[in-house]
Design an enzyme around this catalytic site. Structure first.
Site, PDB file in Angstrom:
ATOM      1  N   TYR A 106       0.846  -1.196   0.000  1.00  0.00           N
ATOM      2  CA  TYR A 106       0.000   0.000   0.000  1.00  0.00           C
ATOM      3  C   TYR A 106       0.878   1.242   0.000  1.00  0.00           C
ATOM      4  CZ  TYR A 106      -3.766  -3.147   1.453  1.00  0.00           C
ATOM      5  OH  TYR A 106      -4.680  -4.167   1.507  1.00  0.00           O
ATOM      6  N   HIS A 154      -5.991   2.171  -1.319  1.00  0.00           N
ATOM      7  CA  HIS A 154      -6.042   0.862  -1.947  1.00  0.00           C
ATOM      8  C   HIS A 154      -4.610   0.426  -2.210  1.00  0.00           C
ATOM      9  CE1 HIS A 154     -10.294   0.418  -2.516  1.00  0.00           C
ATOM     10  NE2 HIS A 154     -10.393   1.640  -3.015  1.00  0.00           N
ATOM     11  N   LYS A 196      -3.951  -2.975 -10.043  1.00  0.00           N
ATOM     12  CA  LYS A 196      -2.657  -3.078  -9.376  1.00  0.00           C
ATOM     13  C   LYS A 196      -1.627  -3.510 -10.403  1.00  0.00           C
ATOM     14  CE  LYS A 196      -5.082  -4.821  -5.326  1.00  0.00           C
ATOM     15  NZ  LYS A 196      -5.741  -3.539  -5.164  1.00  0.00           N
TER      16      LYS A 196
END
Lengths: 261, 123
Positions: free
Chosen positions: A178, A186, A215
């Site tokens: 993170y 997020h 991601k």
């Protein structure tokens, strides 16, 4: 416990080793760790909401990389919880009467978790466990030790990039990272430390999953030179501390779906 | 596995080039000779018809490494070699390269490999 302010800042966080886990029962320590970006995993039931498992309370269980990082950076000391408590018990017996130690509240006897004895919150606590001793107790073979160190260097480099790290099972990785406190952000990275080569199909699967959840999939491993350094370490020698201090730098690549094709 | 290993390199290079040119409408798709960990390999360049990522420049040259998925494994040393070979060829180390992975059923998928740790794209 009652130490506050500056004294708390400079004192080491005690990392009690209970069995083979490091578990923190002191909420103040949990807060200090959180400020350092060391998150751990809360594993206890919340007494006020025992019928659910979404939110948890103390104890906070720390991962092995987190413990190594804390000790390496001088924020914490590992202590053998049993030895420490036995020692405290001994001192308490000689110093105060049993009535003083145990307060009777209603029908319950109250025994403090971390007795406020001087030896506990000092930088050289009773029952201190060395980092090398701790690592070797978790990795009884050379192979296991080398694997652990490789993973740890990847963990350390992700942290050095300003990320906070949590266990990664939720997204099929070893760690997730993170950009700040996980309660506010997020995660950005799904991290896979590599001890050897990675399967191409894993790159495709990892990259696709990561892109699907906004991601990137990060692989980190060591180049040959550093691998050789790690291969020379054995559990017998004293050099684990040296290896931690040495400039072993993993190399990382971030993988995502290219969006065409 | 063993069977298709014989083809790795040559086949995937040609199929990836064709896929880039004819299916994805890239222009100026070219081959570059490279040497990865002692083995001769081909790295491709091309120009996509439009920006692949918002932050790219118009008509940005893209480096593509064709790979056959049947080759199985890859390690960070090899990926690092791609970057340094491209640096040798072009004079600078690119921020990212594109992996053109070909399966034995001729499916080709493209993945970005960024140098180091990067943030996910905003989209």
């Amino acid at each position: 416990m009652e130490v506050e302010g500056e004294e708390t800042e400079c004192s080491m966080i005690l990392l009690p080793l209970i069995g083979d886990r490091v578990m923190i029962f002191d909420v103040e320590d949990v807060k200090k760790l959180r400020k350092l970006g060391i998150l751990g995993v809360l594993t206890g039931t919340l007494p006020s909401a025992p019928q659910q498992n979404v939110f948890h309370g103390i104890p906070l269980e720390l991962g092995i990389y987190e413990v190594i990082w804390l000790v390496e950076n001088g924020y914490g000391t590992i202590v053998d919880s049993l030895k420490m408590h036995e020692e405290v018990e001994k001192q308490s017996k000689s110093e105060m009467s049993r009535q003083n130690r145990e307060r009777v509240i209603g029908d319950f006897t109250h025994i403090p978790n971390s007795p406020a004895v001087n030896s506990v919150h000092s930088n050289d606590p009773v029952g201190a466990v060395g980092l090398r001793e701790f690592i070797v107790s978790r990795c009884p073979t050379n192979e296991a030790l080398r694997a652990l160190l490789t993973d740890y260097f990847v963990f350390r480099s992700v942290r050095q990039n300003g990320y906070q790290v949590m266990p990664g099972l939720r997204f099929g990785g070893d760690m997730i990272a993170y950009p700040g406190d996980p309660l506010r952000y997020h995660s950005h990275l799904i991290v896979r430390p590599l001890r050897g080569p990675v399967n191409l199909l894993d790159i495709v699967a990892g990259g696709r999953l990561a892109t699907g959840v906004k991601k990137v999939w990060v692989i980190g491993g060591l180049l040959q030179e550093d691998k050789t350094k790690i291969q020379e370490i054995t559990i017998e020698e004293e050099s684990i501390d040296q290896i931690l201090e040495s400039e072993v730098k993993p190399i990382s690549f971030s993988i995502e779906w290219a969006g065409f094709g | 596995m063993q069977e298709s290993n014989r083809f790795s390199g040559k086949l995937s290079k040609e199929q990836v080039m064709q896929n880039l040119t004819d299916y994805n409408a890239w222009s100026s798709v070219e081959e570059h000779e490279a040497c990865i960990q002692g083995k001769p390999t081909v790295i491709l360049t091309g120009i996509p018809p439009k920006k692949l990522v918002g932050s790219d420049q118009e008509k940005q040259l893209e480096w593509v490494v064709p790979l056959d998925i049947a080759r199985g494994e890859l390690d960070v040393g090899e990926i690092n070699c791609w970057f340094s070979e491209i640096e040798r060829i072009s004079g600078h180390r690119p921020g990212r390269i594109t992996l053109g992975t070909q399966n034995d059923d001729s499916t080709i998928v493209y993945y970005f490999v960024h140098d180091g740790i990067v943030k996910p794209q905003r989209n």
